[in-house]
Motif scaffolding. Structure first.
Motif, PDB file in Angstrom:
ATOM      1  N   THR A 303       0.839  -1.187   0.000  1.00 35.89           N
ATOM      2  CA  THR A 303       0.000   0.000   0.000  1.00 35.89           C
ATOM      3  C   THR A 303       0.875   1.238   0.000  1.00 35.89           C
ATOM      4  OG1 THR A 303      -1.710  -1.182   1.259  1.00 35.89           O
ATOM      5  CG2 THR A 303      -1.862   1.216   1.178  1.00 35.89           C
ATOM      6  N   LEU A 304       0.620   2.135  -0.918  1.00 37.26           N
ATOM      7  CA  LEU A 304       1.358   3.393  -1.037  1.00 37.26           C
ATOM      8  C   LEU A 304       0.364   4.539  -1.017  1.00 37.26           C
ATOM      9  CD1 LEU A 304       3.828   2.424  -3.912  1.00 37.26           C
ATOM     10  CD2 LEU A 304       4.249   2.306  -1.464  1.00 37.26           C
ATOM     11  N   GLY A 305       0.687   5.599  -0.261  1.00 37.38           N
ATOM     12  CA  GLY A 305      -0.215   6.736  -0.189  1.00 37.38           C
ATOM     13  C   GLY A 305       0.393   7.885   0.580  1.00 37.38           C
ATOM     14  N   ALA A 306      -0.459   8.811   0.981  1.00 32.63           N
ATOM     15  CA  ALA A 306      -0.049   9.982   1.753  1.00 32.63           C
ATOM     16  C   ALA A 306      -1.171  10.338   2.711  1.00 32.63           C
ATOM     17  CB  ALA A 306       0.282  11.148   0.842  1.00 32.63           C
ATOM     18  N   ASN A 307      -0.818  11.033   3.794  1.00 33.10           N
ATOM     19  CA  ASN A 307      -1.786  11.410   4.820  1.00 33.10           C
ATOM     20  C   ASN A 307      -1.743  12.924   4.995  1.00 33.10           C
ATOM     21  OD1 ASN A 307      -3.702  11.164   6.800  1.00 33.10           O
ATOM     22  ND2 ASN A 307      -2.289  10.515   8.401  1.00 33.10           N
ATOM     23  N   PHE A 308      -2.821  13.593   4.546  1.00 33.32           N
ATOM     24  CA  PHE A 308      -2.933  15.048   4.671  1.00 33.32           C
ATOM     25  C   PHE A 308      -3.779  15.343   5.911  1.00 33.32           C
ATOM     26  CE2 PHE A 308      -2.401  13.939   0.258  1.00 33.32           C
ATOM     27  CZ  PHE A 308      -1.454  14.843  -0.202  1.00 33.32           C
ATOM     28  N   VAL A 309      -3.205  16.056   6.883  1.00 28.54           N
ATOM     29  CA  VAL A 309      -3.882  16.332   8.147  1.00 28.54           C
ATOM     30  C   VAL A 309      -3.881  17.840   8.379  1.00 28.54           C
ATOM     31  CG1 VAL A 309      -3.996  15.840  10.603  1.00 28.54           C
ATOM     32  CG2 VAL A 309      -3.043  14.140   9.043  1.00 28.54           C
ATOM     33  N   ALA A 310      -5.067  18.378   8.615  1.00 29.38           N
ATOM     34  CA  ALA A 310      -5.223  19.810   8.873  1.00 29.38           C
ATOM     35  C   ALA A 310      -5.886  19.996  10.226  1.00 29.38           C
ATOM     36  CB  ALA A 310      -6.046  20.468   7.773  1.00 29.38           C
ATOM     37  N   GLU A 311      -5.275  20.815  11.091  1.00 28.66           N
ATOM     38  CA  GLU A 311      -5.852  21.192  12.379  1.00 28.66           C
ATOM     39  C   GLU A 311      -6.408  22.612  12.245  1.00 28.66           C
ATOM     40  OE1 GLU A 311      -3.278  19.885  15.887  1.00 28.66           O
ATOM     41  OE2 GLU A 311      -1.864  19.852  14.214  1.00 28.66           O
ATOM     42  N   PHE A 312      -7.605  22.812  12.747  1.00 28.87           N
ATOM     43  CA  PHE A 312      -8.206  24.131  12.686  1.00 28.87           C
ATOM     44  C   PHE A 312      -9.108  24.304  13.897  1.00 28.87           C
ATOM     45  CE2 PHE A 312     -10.617  21.099  10.243  1.00 28.87           C
ATOM     46  CZ  PHE A 312     -11.934  21.330  10.562  1.00 28.87           C
ATOM     47  N   GLY A 313      -9.481  25.528  14.168  1.00 31.74           N
ATOM     48  CA  GLY A 313     -10.233  25.876  15.361  1.00 31.74           C
ATOM     49  C   GLY A 313      -9.587  27.086  15.988  1.00 31.74           C
ATOM     50  N   THR A 318      -1.112  22.525   9.236  1.00 29.48           N
ATOM     51  CA  THR A 318      -1.285  21.516   8.199  1.00 29.48           C
ATOM     52  C   THR A 318      -0.023  20.695   8.072  1.00 29.48           C
ATOM     53  OG1 THR A 318      -2.813  22.956   6.982  1.00 29.48           O
ATOM     54  CG2 THR A 318      -1.851  21.101   5.778  1.00 29.48           C
ATOM     55  N   ASN A 319      -0.199  19.375   7.992  1.00 28.42           N
ATOM     56  CA  ASN A 319       0.934  18.464   7.855  1.00 28.42           C
ATOM     57  C   ASN A 319       0.643  17.458   6.757  1.00 28.42           C
ATOM     58  OD1 ASN A 319       2.877  18.976  10.303  1.00 28.42           O
ATOM     59  ND2 ASN A 319       0.816  19.016  11.167  1.00 28.42           N
ATOM     60  N   ILE A 320       1.713  17.038   6.081  1.00 33.56           N
ATOM     61  CA  ILE A 320       1.636  15.971   5.085  1.00 33.56           C
ATOM     62  C   ILE A 320       2.618  14.883   5.502  1.00 33.56           C
ATOM     63  CG2 ILE A 320       1.889  15.335   2.668  1.00 33.56           C
ATOM     64  CD1 ILE A 320       1.358  18.216   1.936  1.00 33.56           C
ATOM     65  N   PHE A 321       2.118  13.650   5.643  1.00 31.48           N
ATOM     66  CA  PHE A 321       2.946  12.529   6.093  1.00 31.48           C
ATOM     67  C   PHE A 321       2.949  11.430   5.035  1.00 31.48           C
ATOM     68  CE2 PHE A 321       0.845  14.380   9.828  1.00 31.48           C
ATOM     69  CZ  PHE A 321       1.956  14.787  10.568  1.00 31.48           C
ATOM     70  N   PRO A 322       4.032  10.684   4.946  1.00 33.26           N
ATOM     71  CA  PRO A 322       4.014   9.508   4.062  1.00 33.26           C
ATOM     72  C   PRO A 322       3.167   8.396   4.670  1.00 33.26           C
ATOM     73  CG  PRO A 322       6.047   9.578   5.309  1.00 33.26           C
ATOM     74  CD  PRO A 322       5.312  10.854   5.638  1.00 33.26           C
ATOM     75  N   SER A 323       2.669   7.527   3.825  1.00 31.75           N
ATOM     76  CA  SER A 323       1.873   6.396   4.290  1.00 31.75           C
ATOM     77  C   SER A 323       2.141   5.206   3.374  1.00 31.75           C
ATOM     78  CB  SER A 323       0.378   6.748   4.277  1.00 31.75           C
ATOM     79  OG  SER A 323      -0.408   5.646   4.671  1.00 31.75           O
ATOM     80  N   ALA A 324       2.871   4.239   3.877  1.00 37.02           N
ATOM     81  CA  ALA A 324       3.234   3.073   3.074  1.00 37.02           C
ATOM     82  C   ALA A 324       3.317   1.854   3.981  1.00 37.02           C
ATOM     83  CB  ALA A 324       4.564   3.282   2.358  1.00 37.02           C
ATOM     84  N   ALA A 335       4.164 -17.638   8.215  1.00 36.61           N
ATOM     85  CA  ALA A 335       5.016 -16.509   8.551  1.00 36.61           C
ATOM     86  C   ALA A 335       4.853 -15.405   7.515  1.00 36.61           C
ATOM     87  CB  ALA A 335       6.474 -16.946   8.642  1.00 36.61           C
ATOM     88  N   HIS A 336       4.496 -14.223   7.985  1.00 34.16           N
ATOM     89  CA  HIS A 336       4.387 -13.031   7.146  1.00 34.16           C
ATOM     90  C   HIS A 336       5.323 -11.968   7.712  1.00 34.16           C
ATOM     91  CE1 HIS A 336       0.565 -13.664   4.700  1.00 34.16           C
ATOM     92  NE2 HIS A 336       0.690 -14.771   5.417  1.00 34.16           N
ATOM     93  N   ILE A 337       6.101 -11.344   6.869  1.00 30.57           N
ATOM     94  CA  ILE A 337       6.877 -10.196   7.287  1.00 30.57           C
ATOM     95  C   ILE A 337       6.120  -8.946   6.857  1.00 30.57           C
ATOM     96  CG2 ILE A 337       9.100 -11.350   7.287  1.00 30.57           C
ATOM     97  CD1 ILE A 337       9.631 -10.202   4.531  1.00 30.57           C
ATOM     98  N   PHE A 338       6.133  -7.913   7.702  1.00 27.64           N
ATOM     99  CA  PHE A 338       5.387  -6.706   7.421  1.00 27.64           C
ATOM    100  C   PHE A 338       6.200  -5.500   7.872  1.00 27.64           C
ATOM    101  CE2 PHE A 338       4.336  -7.931  11.714  1.00 27.64           C
ATOM    102  CZ  PHE A 338       4.301  -6.734  12.413  1.00 27.64           C
ATOM    103  N   GLY A 339       5.838  -4.362   7.370  1.00 27.83           N
ATOM    104  CA  GLY A 339       6.519  -3.130   7.744  1.00 27.83           C
ATOM    105  C   GLY A 339       5.800  -1.942   7.152  1.00 27.83           C
ATOM    106  N   GLY A 340       6.218  -0.744   7.571  1.00 28.27           N
ATOM    107  CA  GLY A 340       5.584   0.453   7.046  1.00 28.27           C
ATOM    108  C   GLY A 340       6.166   1.703   7.630  1.00 28.27           C
ATOM    109  N   ILE A 341       5.728   2.819   7.092  1.00 22.87           N
ATOM    110  CA  ILE A 341       6.114   4.140   7.587  1.00 22.87           C
ATOM    111  C   ILE A 341       4.912   5.062   7.411  1.00 22.87           C
ATOM    112  CG2 ILE A 341       7.141   4.670   5.328  1.00 22.87           C
ATOM    113  CD1 ILE A 341       9.002   6.605   6.769  1.00 22.87           C
ATOM    114  N   ASN A 342       4.604   5.838   8.437  1.00 20.28           N
ATOM    115  CA  ASN A 342       3.508   6.792   8.350  1.00 20.28           C
ATOM    116  C   ASN A 342       3.676   7.863   9.412  1.00 20.28           C
ATOM    117  OD1 ASN A 342       2.390   5.735  10.822  1.00 20.28           O
ATOM    118  ND2 ASN A 342       1.483   4.064   9.632  1.00 20.28           N
ATOM    119  N   GLY A 343       2.738   8.749   9.501  1.00 18.55           N
ATOM    120  CA  GLY A 343       2.708   9.816  10.490  1.00 18.55           C
ATOM    121  C   GLY A 343       1.290  10.298  10.659  1.00 18.55           C
TER     122      GLY A 343
END
Length: 578
Positions: A303-313, A318-324, A335-343
């Motif tokens: 899975t490959l993508g991105a995470n756009f997060v906006a705080e308001f109030g 605003t932050n942009i994080f990787p998502s994979a 046995a499955h090996i897994f891994g990832g990176i996000n924020g």
């Protein structure tokens, strides 16, 4: 005489001519084969045996598949006619048999119990499965206890109604309810002379009215290009005895389109939260969009993508994080090996904080709400199972996090806690290891557990206050017979530390370390183990008798400074299924 001699010469002449013709024919055949004609003598030394040379043997196995090139379409003409036989017989009738179950199934139960420390327990759970595709139900629960320390009291009430129905291509489910938790600020804290600083422990109570609902598309196994979606709504109104109120409304959903081995979709959510206190108010809203593309095969999932997060109030960011993420079957089904990176941005809420630590002080200028940010979260590990009897998971992770919240004794009211945050120019880091194990040793014994190790590298704070570096939770269940069940639980937590900024607080026998120049002290809270066990005996198919022992070691351990937990407590009673 002359005639006989002539006959002999005739035979001789005929034989010579025949031999000459045969030799000529042989030479002609030899010339046709491209080989010279020779005359050799042949000696027969054994009987003739027809043996094929290796060069002419067939090396390919025959194809035994019987393939039919043409499949005729057959038609049948079955005559639906009644056969009349006048023998006095008549049509047989089906004898209906009474319906019987091998086991009595029940959807409802009631439980009552009592024990030492003024413990009273009551539960009622109701559920209906009258309709095949719809389920409705509700529950009511009550529990209260009182410890040996003055005003060490706890009470909990829960009321809820839930439902679930399948409407063709979608499933709809939801729940609405009310939770209440009551306690007191019973912290046993004294000044430097030993006088109590909490002579009259004040009451505290938390009320939570909530609603949750979800609409989800049903999975179609036969669709190679399926389109799936979900929409979820959550709302709650949360308050305590000191006019602190938090209200939240959240909408979340996802869409996903399958295209052969690809999945394209997005997760979208909006969280709108408001916090109000006597001298404090905050609008804390977060919006997220997470588009992705997933490559999926029989033994892999990427899975490959991105995470756009906006705080308001009241504040905006605003932050942009990787998502994979990746999941690969090293040994399929084992046995499955897994891994990832996000924020992500982690919402800090009064509801979650007070569930963890119900002795939080009133919010204000020195005690305020701030969200933490996972700048980077990298993880990887291995997981798998061996049939239905053994499952495991091991994961290592690395986190870079900003504004991590901790608890500290509030100056002036040392029996309450303020929030403090890990600030700094650089993000703090956490390196951790998690392990899970579930094993069914036999039909009688099942064990499981979870182990966590965390190592903190902070920029400002001396320690990760009240956060253990090691934590173990284990459980076991023993099915002694069809009527007797025994289970046990073990919780072990490593050494933690608390922060006291009030110089007028006496710390008695606690191990302390002076830190900083303002009289702040680091207090060591010893590790502890909490062992619990229970048993249930099914007297009949509907009536059971149970008993449970909590904190069997009788340790007056502390999760938070000045707040010892209940000692050994026993509760027993009966439950009834109907």
């Amino acid at each position: 005489m002359i005639f006989q001699k002539s006959m002999r010469y005739g035979y001789l002449l005929t034989g010579i001519l025949s031999g000459t013709l045969m030799v000529g024919y042989a030479q002609e055949e030899a010339q046709k084969d491209g080989r010279p004609a020779t005359i050799d003598s042949i000696d027969v030394v054994r009987d003739y045996r027809p043996i094929l040379a290796d060069a002419v043997k067939i090396r390919q196995s025959p194809d035994m598949t019987n393939k039919r090139q043409y499949q005729p379409e057959l038609t049948y003409n079955i005559l639906d006619k009644k056969l009349d036989i006048n023998t006095g017989t008549k049509r047989l009738t089906i004898q209906e048999m009474p319906f019987s179950r091998t086991q009595t199934l029940t959807n409802n139960y009631a439980k009552i119990g009592a024990g030492n420390l003024g413990t009273l327990l009551g539960e009622v759970y109701l559920s209906s499965d009258y309709w095949v595709d719809t389920r409705l139900g509700g529950y009511v629960k009550h529990l209260n206890q009182q410890g040996t320390i003055e005003e060490q009291k706890f009470s909990s009430q829960q009321i809820g109604v839930f439902g679930r129905t399948v409407l063709g291509p979608v499933t709809l489910d939801g729940e609405v309810g009310f939770n209440r938790y009551g306690t007191r600020f019973y912290g046993t804290v004294a000044d430097l002379d030993g006088a109590s600083l909490n002579a009259s422990p004040a009451k505290q109570a938390f009320n939570d009215i909530y609603f949750t609902g979800e609409l989800t598309s049903n999975y179609d196994e036969g669709a190679s290009d399926a389109f799936s979606y979900s929409l979820k709504a959550d709302a709650y109104s949360y308050s305590n005895a000191y006019d602190t109120k938090e209200s939240s409304f959240a909408l979340a959903g996802y869409i996903n389109k399958q295209i052969n081995v690809f999945n394209v979709g997005a997760n979208i959510s909006g969280d709108f939260t408001s916090v109000k206190d006597a001298a404090y108010s905050l609008g804390n809203h977060i919006g997220r969009i997470n588009p992705y593309i997933r490559f999926q095969g029989p033994n892999y999932n990427i899975t490959l993508g991105a995470n756009f997060v906006a705080e308001f109030g009241d504040s905006s960011r605003t932050n942009i994080f990787p998502s994979a993420e990746v999941d690969f079957a090293l040994i399929p089904q084992f046995a499955h090996i897994f891994g990832g990176i996000n924020g992500d941005v982690n919402r800090t809420s009064v509801k979650e904080l007070t569930k963890e630590n119900p002795w939080l002080a009133a919010l204000g200028t020195d005690n305020y709400i701030r969200n933490s940010v996972d700048r980077m979260y990298v993880f990887g590990g291995i997981k798998g199972n061996a049939g239905a009897t053994f499952g495991y998971k091991v994961k290592a992770f690395y986190r870079r996090i900003e504004s991590m919240p901790f608890y500290a004794i509030a100056p002036g009211t040392p029996y309450a806690f303020n929030l403090i945050y890990e600030d700094g120019d650089n993000a703090s880091t956490i390196v951790g290891l998690e392990g899970e194990l579930n094993v069914r040793i036999s039909e009688v014994v099942t064990v499981g557990g979870r182990l966590n190790f965390n190592e903190f590298d902070l920029q400002q704070q001396e320690e990760a206050w009240y956060m253990p570096k090691m934590r173990l939770a284990a459980n076991a269940r023993f099915n002694i017979s069809d009527k007797l069940y025994v289970d046990g639980e073990l919780l072990f937590q490593g050494q933690t530390y608390g922060l006291v900024n009030d110089a007028g607080v006496g710390l008695g026998d606690y191990a302390i370390t002076e830190i900083g120049d303002a009289g702040a002290r680091k207090v060591t809270i010893p590790s502890f183990a909490d062992l619990s066990a229970g048993a249930e005996y099914r007297a009949t198919d509907r009536i059971g008798i149970y008993v449970r022992l909590n904190n069997m070691l009788g340790n007056d351990y502390e999760r938070y400074l000045f707040y010892p937990r209940l000692g050994l407590n026993v509760i027993g009673g009966i439950n009834f299924s109907f």
